[in-house]
Structure formats: structure tokens, C-alpha cells
Design a protein around this motif. Structure first.
Motif, mmCIF file in Angstrom:
data_model
loop_
_atom_site.group_PDB
_atom_site.id
_atom_site.type_symbol
_atom_site.label_atom_id
_atom_site.label_comp_id
_atom_site.label_asym_id
_atom_site.label_seq_id
_atom_site.Cartn_x
_atom_site.Cartn_y
_atom_site.Cartn_z
ATOM 1 N N PHE A 27 26.350 26.828 32.713
ATOM 2 C CA PHE A 27 26.494 27.702 31.550
ATOM 3 C C PHE A 27 27.502 28.810 31.833
ATOM 4 O O PHE A 27 28.371 29.114 30.989
ATOM 5 C CB PHE A 27 25.137 28.296 31.186
ATOM 6 C CG PHE A 27 25.185 29.258 30.044
ATOM 7 C CD1 PHE A 27 25.308 28.807 28.738
ATOM 8 C CD2 PHE A 27 25.135 30.625 30.264
ATOM 9 C CE1 PHE A 27 25.375 29.692 27.672
ATOM 10 C CE2 PHE A 27 25.193 31.525 29.210
ATOM 11 C CZ PHE A 27 25.316 31.052 27.912
ATOM 12 N N VAL A 28 27.398 29.412 33.034
ATOM 13 C CA VAL A 28 28.330 30.492 33.377
ATOM 14 C C VAL A 28 29.755 29.962 33.447
ATOM 15 O O VAL A 28 30.720 30.605 32.972
ATOM 16 C CB VAL A 28 27.909 31.136 34.714
ATOM 17 C CG1 VAL A 28 28.978 32.121 35.184
ATOM 18 C CG2 VAL A 28 26.581 31.847 34.564
ATOM 19 N N VAL A 29 29.935 28.782 34.050
ATOM 20 C CA VAL A 29 31.275 28.195 34.162
ATOM 21 C C VAL A 29 31.841 27.877 32.783
ATOM 22 O O VAL A 29 33.021 28.107 32.501
ATOM 23 C CB VAL A 29 31.233 26.943 35.047
ATOM 24 C CG1 VAL A 29 32.566 26.183 34.970
ATOM 25 C CG2 VAL A 29 30.944 27.329 36.492
ATOM 26 N N LEU A 35 36.480 31.706 28.001
ATOM 27 C CA LEU A 35 37.261 32.940 28.069
ATOM 28 C C LEU A 35 38.690 32.671 28.529
ATOM 29 O O LEU A 35 39.659 33.280 28.027
ATOM 30 C CB LEU A 35 36.574 33.936 29.005
ATOM 31 C CG LEU A 35 35.229 34.489 28.521
ATOM 32 C CD1 LEU A 35 34.621 35.404 29.580
ATOM 33 C CD2 LEU A 35 35.421 35.257 27.211
ATOM 34 N N ILE A 36 38.858 31.766 29.493
ATOM 35 C CA ILE A 36 40.211 31.414 29.958
ATOM 36 C C ILE A 36 41.012 30.771 28.826
ATOM 37 O O ILE A 36 42.199 31.052 28.625
ATOM 38 C CB ILE A 36 40.123 30.483 31.180
ATOM 39 C CG1 ILE A 36 39.543 31.242 32.379
ATOM 40 C CG2 ILE A 36 41.488 29.904 31.517
ATOM 41 C CD1 ILE A 36 39.306 30.371 33.591
ATOM 42 N N ALA A 37 40.306 29.897 28.081
ATOM 43 C CA ALA A 37 40.994 29.254 26.957
ATOM 44 C C ALA A 37 41.426 30.279 25.924
ATOM 45 O O ALA A 37 42.532 30.187 25.347
ATOM 46 C CB ALA A 37 40.065 28.207 26.321
ATOM 47 N N VAL A 38 40.591 31.278 25.681
ATOM 48 C CA VAL A 38 40.968 32.337 24.745
ATOM 49 C C VAL A 38 42.175 33.108 25.275
ATOM 50 O O VAL A 38 43.107 33.456 24.524
ATOM 51 C CB VAL A 38 39.775 33.279 24.494
ATOM 52 C CG1 VAL A 38 40.209 34.499 23.691
ATOM 53 C CG2 VAL A 38 38.660 32.542 23.767
ATOM 54 N N VAL A 68 50.483 34.081 36.681
ATOM 55 C CA VAL A 68 49.594 35.131 37.175
ATOM 56 C C VAL A 68 48.202 35.000 36.534
ATOM 57 O O VAL A 68 47.170 35.106 37.207
ATOM 58 C CB VAL A 68 50.202 36.520 36.894
ATOM 59 C CG1 VAL A 68 49.257 37.619 37.363
ATOM 60 C CG2 VAL A 68 51.552 36.644 37.574
ATOM 61 N N PHE A 69 48.186 34.759 35.219
ATOM 62 C CA PHE A 69 46.897 34.625 34.528
ATOM 63 C C PHE A 69 46.096 33.436 35.062
ATOM 64 O O PHE A 69 44.894 33.541 35.309
ATOM 65 C CB PHE A 69 47.142 34.475 33.030
ATOM 66 C CG PHE A 69 45.877 34.269 32.242
ATOM 67 C CD1 PHE A 69 45.044 35.338 31.937
ATOM 68 C CD2 PHE A 69 45.513 32.995 31.815
ATOM 69 C CE1 PHE A 69 43.877 35.140 31.227
ATOM 70 C CE2 PHE A 69 44.346 32.793 31.109
ATOM 71 C CZ PHE A 69 43.514 33.868 30.802
ATOM 72 N N VAL A 70 46.767 32.305 35.237
ATOM 73 C CA VAL A 70 46.072 31.102 35.738
ATOM 74 C C VAL A 70 45.537 31.342 37.151
ATOM 75 O O VAL A 70 44.422 30.931 37.499
ATOM 76 C CB VAL A 70 47.022 29.887 35.690
ATOM 77 C CG1 VAL A 70 46.401 28.692 36.411
ATOM 78 C CG2 VAL A 70 47.358 29.538 34.255
ATOM 79 N N LYS A 71 46.339 32.021 37.985
ATOM 80 C CA LYS A 71 45.911 32.271 39.356
ATOM 81 C C LYS A 71 44.628 33.094 39.393
ATOM 82 O O LYS A 71 43.643 32.732 40.032
ATOM 83 C CB LYS A 71 47.030 32.997 40.102
ATOM 84 C CG LYS A 71 46.648 33.431 41.510
ATOM 85 C CD LYS A 71 47.785 34.201 42.170
ATOM 86 C CE LYS A 71 47.375 34.701 43.556
ATOM 87 N NZ LYS A 71 48.458 35.477 44.194
ATOM 88 N N TYR A 72 44.632 34.229 38.696
ATOM 89 C CA TYR A 72 43.463 35.102 38.733
ATOM 90 C C TYR A 72 42.295 34.545 37.913
ATOM 91 O O TYR A 72 41.127 34.763 38.242
ATOM 92 C CB TYR A 72 43.840 36.504 38.247
ATOM 93 C CG TYR A 72 44.655 37.259 39.256
ATOM 94 C CD1 TYR A 72 44.046 37.841 40.370
ATOM 95 C CD2 TYR A 72 46.042 37.396 39.108
ATOM 96 C CE1 TYR A 72 44.815 38.537 41.301
ATOM 97 C CE2 TYR A 72 46.791 38.074 40.027
ATOM 98 C CZ TYR A 72 46.167 38.646 41.138
ATOM 99 O OH TYR A 72 46.915 39.314 42.071
ATOM 100 N N ALA A 73 42.609 33.815 36.845
ATOM 101 C CA ALA A 73 41.543 33.201 36.064
ATOM 102 C C ALA A 73 40.827 32.130 36.873
ATOM 103 O O ALA A 73 39.592 31.995 36.818
ATOM 104 C CB ALA A 73 42.114 32.610 34.771
ATOM 105 N N SER A 74 41.596 31.356 37.660
ATOM 106 C CA SER A 74 40.973 30.333 38.510
ATOM 107 C C SER A 74 40.090 30.973 39.570
ATOM 108 O O SER A 74 38.973 30.508 39.854
ATOM 109 C CB SER A 74 42.065 29.475 39.170
ATOM 110 O OG SER A 74 42.859 28.833 38.182
ATOM 111 N N ALA A 75 40.591 32.057 40.173
ATOM 112 C CA ALA A 75 39.768 32.755 41.166
ATOM 113 C C ALA A 75 38.507 33.315 40.519
ATOM 114 O O ALA A 75 37.405 33.249 41.092
ATOM 115 C CB ALA A 75 40.591 33.876 41.807
ATOM 116 N N GLY A 76 38.663 33.867 39.303
ATOM 117 C CA GLY A 76 37.480 34.372 38.605
ATOM 118 C C GLY A 76 36.497 33.279 38.252
ATOM 119 O O GLY A 76 35.274 33.465 38.300
#
Length: 368
Positions: A27-29, A35-38, A68-76
Motif C-alpha cells: 500500500f505504501v509503495v 505520487l511519483i506519477a503525479v 534529478v526527480f527520478v533519482k530522488y523519487a526512486s530513492a524515496g
């Protein structure tokens, strides 16, 4: 030997704790992915190409922001998955701790410890409701088991007594050269009649505890009238007067068992009476549509404590002594049979001492 269900053969699967943990993490994932898609959708509104701010400063374009967004979003997302697994494991363990308490109690009960209870503390929720229901079920099971144990012990004693008496009388008669055969046969007949009456009462009690599924419309008033007619001669021989106040009390049930209930109620009232006594029979229907029958009799004074035990097998108001009246062979099962028949029809009986002596016994049978 009691039958036990064979354990079902099931393939090994994940524990409930792991299932809940993975559910929480998933559920969290999923929320993180949404959120990443948004975020990606919002970045589509950023212009691409070489952008300059007014004044000559550099302005990042979509191509600059996306990596940059993909990098930090993946880490998040990885962090959220780890948090979901760890937090889900802890939350599932806390939630299942009370369920393990219920399971542990059930295992102890299965091993034969009927005295163990869950006694769950805390606020009211689904698990506490399950625990309270389980404890209530155990209370009922233990009461039933204790009652059947007492019944088995008393029944074995009662069944053994007539045979022991017969053996003793035969041994005494065999050792006495001047034995009176006629007197011996008379005494043997009395003991034999008592043994037959006890066996029939036990069979009736067993039949009452397993109510027949075949039910039909029954009027307790008609059954009460028939019982009063059948026992009228016995009442007259004891100088007991039976009076009836019968109003239609329709219900559904097994006619034979309900007739047994009425017969035992009236017979008990006639037998445990005194010369010149009275038996009053009343039937009616209450506001809920339940059928009721009430039998009141005069007789010896009975305390509240004794009255509360009269529906137990082999309990008599005068104790376990044999009745002096040779015309009635009592075995102490009359009100037990009445209670069993009422219970088999989802009904109940109440036994209340009457002021001045005697009892008032009321049986209530639901309409359906």
C-alpha cells in the motif's frame, strides 16, 4: 472414543503476519508510485530546451529536472518500501499479539483445559468481541460437561443400586432356609419396577436432549388437558384435586416430547403433594407469542436453594432418599426431563417455591 476431525492437508503458505506486512508495504509503495506519477505529470508542463531567466540567469528545463526527480523519487520509493516493511511488521505483530492469545487459549482448551479463559483486556473491538464470545462459549461448554459428568456419575450409581439390592436379597434368601418366597418375589418385583422406571426415564432424558427435527403445530392447552385426564385417577387416589385454567397456547415442536413435558410436570405436582392438596394447571400465550404452561402444587416447603437444583438429574426436594409411597417409583428425573425438553425447543423453565409449601413450575416454549 470421541471422533476427531483429521487435519486438512494444505500447502504451506505465508504467515498472517507476513501477509499483513506485505499488504502494508504494498500500500505504501503504491501511494509512492502514485505520487511519483503525479510529479512526472507536473514536469510535463515545464518547457524543454535552453531556457534563460530575465537578467541572464540559467533556468532548468524539463530535461534537466527529470533525471534529478527520478533519482530522488526512486530513492524515496525504496525508503517507503523499507518503512512499509518494517512498520508493517511491527504493526502486524502488535495486532496479532491478541490473536495469538486467542489461539493459545484454543490450543489449551483442545488439550482438555476447560478452565482456561482469554480474559482479554483493552477497549472493545472485533478481536475483544471474538475473545468475549469465545470465553462465553467455554463457560457454556464447561457447564454442559460438568452437568454430563454429574449425570453420568449419578446414573451409574442409580443403575448399580437396584442390581446390588437384588443380589443382596438373593444372597440373604439363599442363606435363609425359612425364606418366604412370596415376600422375596414381591420385593424383587418392586426393585425391578424401579430399575425399569429408571431406564425408561434415562431414555426419555436422552431423547429430550436430542430434539427431533420433525416439528409441527402443537397446542399446550390440549396436551395439558390430556395430562390432567391421564393423571386424574392417580391424583384422586392421593386425595389431590387438579384444576385447570387452559387458554390456547399454540407453538411448534415435537408433540411426543411436549406431551412428555406436560405429563412430567403434572405427575411431579401430584406425587410431591399432600392429602387434600391441590394442583393448578394454566396455559396461555404472552405478548411475544410464546406458549407458556404453569403448574402450581401444594406440598412440603422447599427452599430457594433446593428449588434452584431440582432440574438437575437425580435431585429431589427431599434429598436422595427413596419415596415411602410404593405406588410411585421416583428416580429424580422428572424436572430434568422437563428442562431438557424445553431446552430442546429453545425454551426454558423456572422453578419457584410456593409460599406455604409446594412449587410453581413454568415452562416457556417459543412460538417458532
Amino acid at each position: 472414543m470421541p471422533r476427531t476431525r483429521p487435519a486438512p492437508s494444505r500447502p504451506h503458505g505465508l504467515s498472517l503476519r507476513w501477509q499483513l506486512t506485505l499488504s502494508y508495504a504494498a500500500f505504501v509503495v503504491v501511494v509512492g508510485v502514485v505520487l511519483i506519477a503525479v510529479g512526472v505529470l507536473l514536469l510535463r508542463f515545464v518547457p524543454d530546451g535552453n531556457l534563460l531567466e530575465y537578467g541572464g540567469g540559467f533556468a532548468p528545463s524539463r530535461s534537466d529536472l527529470m533525471p534529478v526527480f527520478v533519482k530522488y523519487a526512486s530513492a524515496g520509493l525504496v525508503f517507503l518500501a523499507t518503512l512499509g516493511l518494517g512498520g508493517g511488521w511491527l504493526l502486524a505483530g502488535r495486532l496479532l499479539r491478541r490473536l495469538r492469545l486467542i489461539t493459545g487459549t484454543a490450543e489449551q482448551v483442545r488439550a482438555g483445559d476447560l478452565d482456561h479463559r482469554i480474559d482479554m483486556v483493552g477497549r472493545s473491538d472485533e478481536l475483544s468481541g471474538l475473545a468475549d464470545t469465545f470465553d462465553d462459549m467455554l463457560d457454556r461448554v464447561q457447564a454442559s460437561v460438568d452437568e454430563h459428568r454429574r449425570f453420568a456419575a449419578n446414573a451409574s450409581h442409580e443403575l448399580r443400586t437396584p442390581h446390588a439390592v437384588i443380589r443382596t436379597m438373593l444372597e440373604v434368601a439363599r442363606a435363609d432356609p425359612d425364606r418366604d418366597v412370596e415376600q422375596l418375589l414381591e420385593r424383587l418385583e418392586i426393585v425391578n419396577e424401579r430399575s425399569i422406571a429408571l431406564t425408561e426415564a434415562l431414555l426419555a432424558l436422552a431423547r429430550a436432549d436430542h430434539a427431533a427435527e420433525d416439528r409441527e403445530a402443537v397446542d399446550l392447552a390440549a396436551l395439558a388437558e390430556a395430562a390432567a385426564d391421564d393423571l386424574g385417577a392417580a391424583a384422586a387416589s392421593r386425595d389431590v384435586v387438579i384444576t385447570c385454567d387452559l387458554v390456547t397456547a399454540a407453538t411448534t415442536g415435537h408433540p411426543g416430547l411436549l406431551a412428555l413435558l406436560l405429563t412430567n410436570l403434572v405427575q411431579n405436582a401430584v406425587v410431591h403433594n399432600h392429602p387434600g392438596g391441590q394442583v393448578q394447571i394454566a396455559t396461555w400465550t404472552d405478548e411475544r407469542g410464546d406458549a407458556l404452561v404453569e403448574v402450581t402444587n401444594t406440598g412440603p416447603v422447599v427452599s430457594d436453594e433446593v428449588a434452584a437444583t431440582l432440574t438437575e438429574p437425580f435431585v429431589r426436594a427431599a434429598g436422595r432418599t427413596r419415596p415411602r409411597d410404593p405406588s410411585h417409583v421416583g428416580v429424580g428425573l422428572g424436572l430434568s426431563i422437563v428442562a431438557s425438553v424445553a431446552r430442546a425447543h429453545s425454551g426454558s423453565i423456572t422453578v419457584v417455591p410456593r409460599a406455604g409449601g409446594g412449587l410453581t413450575v413454568r415452562a416457556q416454549i417459543p412460538a417458532s
